[in-house]
Design a protein around this motif. Structure first.
Motif, short mmCIF file in Angstrom:
data_model
loop_
_atom_site.label_atom_id
_atom_site.label_comp_id
_atom_site.label_asym_id
_atom_site.label_seq_id
_atom_site.Cartn_x
_atom_site.Cartn_y
_atom_site.Cartn_z
N PRO A 191 -1.87 13.79 -8.36
CA PRO A 191 -2.60 12.54 -8.16
C PRO A 191 -3.21 12.46 -6.76
O PRO A 191 -2.61 12.92 -5.79
N VAL A 192 -4.43 11.92 -6.69
CA VAL A 192 -5.08 11.66 -5.40
C VAL A 192 -5.44 10.19 -5.35
O VAL A 192 -5.57 9.53 -6.38
N ALA A 193 -5.60 9.68 -4.15
CA ALA A 193 -5.98 8.28 -3.96
C ALA A 193 -7.30 8.23 -3.20
O ALA A 193 -7.45 8.87 -2.16
N VAL A 194 -8.25 7.48 -3.74
CA VAL A 194 -9.51 7.21 -3.06
C VAL A 194 -9.45 5.74 -2.65
O VAL A 194 -9.29 4.86 -3.50
N VAL A 195 -9.55 5.50 -1.35
CA VAL A 195 -9.44 4.13 -0.85
C VAL A 195 -10.82 3.56 -0.57
O VAL A 195 -11.78 4.30 -0.31
N PRO A 196 -10.96 2.25 -0.66
CA PRO A 196 -12.28 1.62 -0.45
C PRO A 196 -12.85 1.95 0.92
O PRO A 196 -12.15 1.88 1.93
#
Length: 141
Positions: free
Chosen positions: A46-51
C-alpha cells in the motif's frame, strides 16, 4: 501484532523510484514538472498519496488519467514494474488544457477517454506503444 496484509501505507514518493524533472521548455509556462514513478517487482504494497492541491495528467496501466486536486489521502494500487509517467500542471493551467472544470475532477481520478476527451484514447495508445520510459514521457509532453 500485524500480518503482511496489515502493512501501513508508505508515502507514495518514498515507494520505489520517484523522480521529478523540469518540463520541456515550451511547456514550462503550463507545467510545474514531469515525473516518473516505478514500483519494483514483487508483491504490491500500500502507498499513500496525500493532498497537495495539484492536478496531474498521468499514464498508468495503459490509461491516460487526470488526478484532480486531492481533498483526502488515497491509497492507489501501483502495479510493480509498470512505470507511471506524468506531468503536473501549474495552478490554474489544467482547465484550459483539459477542457474540464476543476469542480468535475476535485478529489477524483478519471480515465480521460471515459470523461469525454476524444483525444485521450489515441494519446494513451501512442504512449503505451513507446519502448522506453523516456519515449513515453516525450509522447505525454
Amino acid at each position: 501484532m500485524t500480518g503482511q496484509g496489515d502493512a501501513a501505507p508508505v508515502l507514495a514518493k518514498r515507494a520505489g523510484l520517484y523522480r521529478e524533472a523540469p518540463p520541456a521548455p515550451a511547456l514550462a509556462p503550463h507545467l510545474l514538472c514531469r515525473w516518473v514513478h516505478v514500483i519494483p517487482q514483487g508483491p504490491a504494497a500500500p502507498v499513500a498519496v496525500v493532498p497537495d492541491g495539484c492536478v496531474d495528467l498521468l499514464w498508468a496501466g495503459g490509461q491516460l488519467v487526470v488526478a484532480g486536486p486531492d481533498v483526502t489521502a488515497h491509497h492507489p494500487v501501483l502495479p510493480p514494474g509498470d512505470p507511471v509517467v506524468a506531468v503536473r500542471f501549474r495552478p490554474g493551467a489544467a482547465p484550459r488544457w483539459l477542457g474540464l472544470p476543476m469542480s468535475e475532477i476535485t478529489g477524483r481520478q478519471l480515465d480521460l477517454s471515459e470523461f469525454g476527451c476524444p483525444w485521450a484514447r489515441g494519446l494513451a495508445d501512442r504512449i503505451g506503444e513507446a519502448r522506453t520510459m523516456a519515449e513515453r514521457m516525450a509522447r505525454l509532453e
